[in-house]
Design a protein around this motif. Sequence first.
Motif, short mmCIF file in Angstrom:
data_model
loop_
_atom_site.label_atom_id
_atom_site.label_comp_id
_atom_site.label_asym_id
_atom_site.label_seq_id
_atom_site.Cartn_x
_atom_site.Cartn_y
_atom_site.Cartn_z
N ALA A 130 0.83 -1.21 0.00
CA ALA A 130 0.00 0.00 0.00
C ALA A 130 0.86 1.26 0.00
N VAL A 131 1.93 1.25 0.78
CA VAL A 131 2.80 2.43 0.88
C VAL A 131 3.52 2.68 -0.44
N THR A 132 4.07 1.63 -1.05
CA THR A 132 4.75 1.84 -2.33
C THR A 132 3.76 2.28 -3.41
N ALA A 133 2.52 1.82 -3.35
CA ALA A 133 1.51 2.27 -4.31
C ALA A 133 1.22 3.76 -4.15
N VAL A 134 1.05 4.21 -2.91
CA VAL A 134 0.78 5.63 -2.65
C VAL A 134 1.96 6.49 -3.08
N ILE A 135 3.16 6.07 -2.70
CA ILE A 135 4.35 6.84 -3.06
C ILE A 135 4.54 6.82 -4.58
#
Length: 126
Positions: free
Chosen positions: A48-53
Motif C-alpha cells: 500500500a505504501v509503495t503504491a501511494v508513493i
Amino acid sequence: MTVRATAADVATTFIKAFGAGDMATVAECLAEDVVFESPRVRAEGIDAVTAVIGQFTQVVEGVDVIAALGDAEQAMVIYDMRTGPFGTLRVVDHLVLRDGKIISDVVVFDTHEVRKAEAAQEPAAD
C-alpha cells in the motif's frame, strides 16, 4: 569491519530515490509493516505504501535535501520537492527505523498549493 548505515543515511537514500522515481530503492528501504502518513493519505504495509508513493512520484520532478539528522532509530529530513502542478513544496519527513528498515514515515507539508491546483481543475458548478 562493517559500517552500518545510520537512520539519516537510510532516510536520505529513501527521499532521494523517491525524488528520482526509483521505486525499487524506495521499496528496499521499507519494512513489510511500514506505516505512511501525510496530510493527504495514510497507508499501511509495504504494498500500500509503495503504491501511494508511486502515485505521487508521477508529479515529482526531483528533490533537494536541505538537512538530515537522526540517531540509531529515527531521522528527520527536510527537503524541497519540485513538482510540475504544485511548484516547489517544502517537506519534512520523520522516519522511524527498525533493523535498518523504515517502519514509520510521517510527512508534513503545507497543502495550500495542492488544494489550489485541485480546485482549479474542478468543473464549475452550474
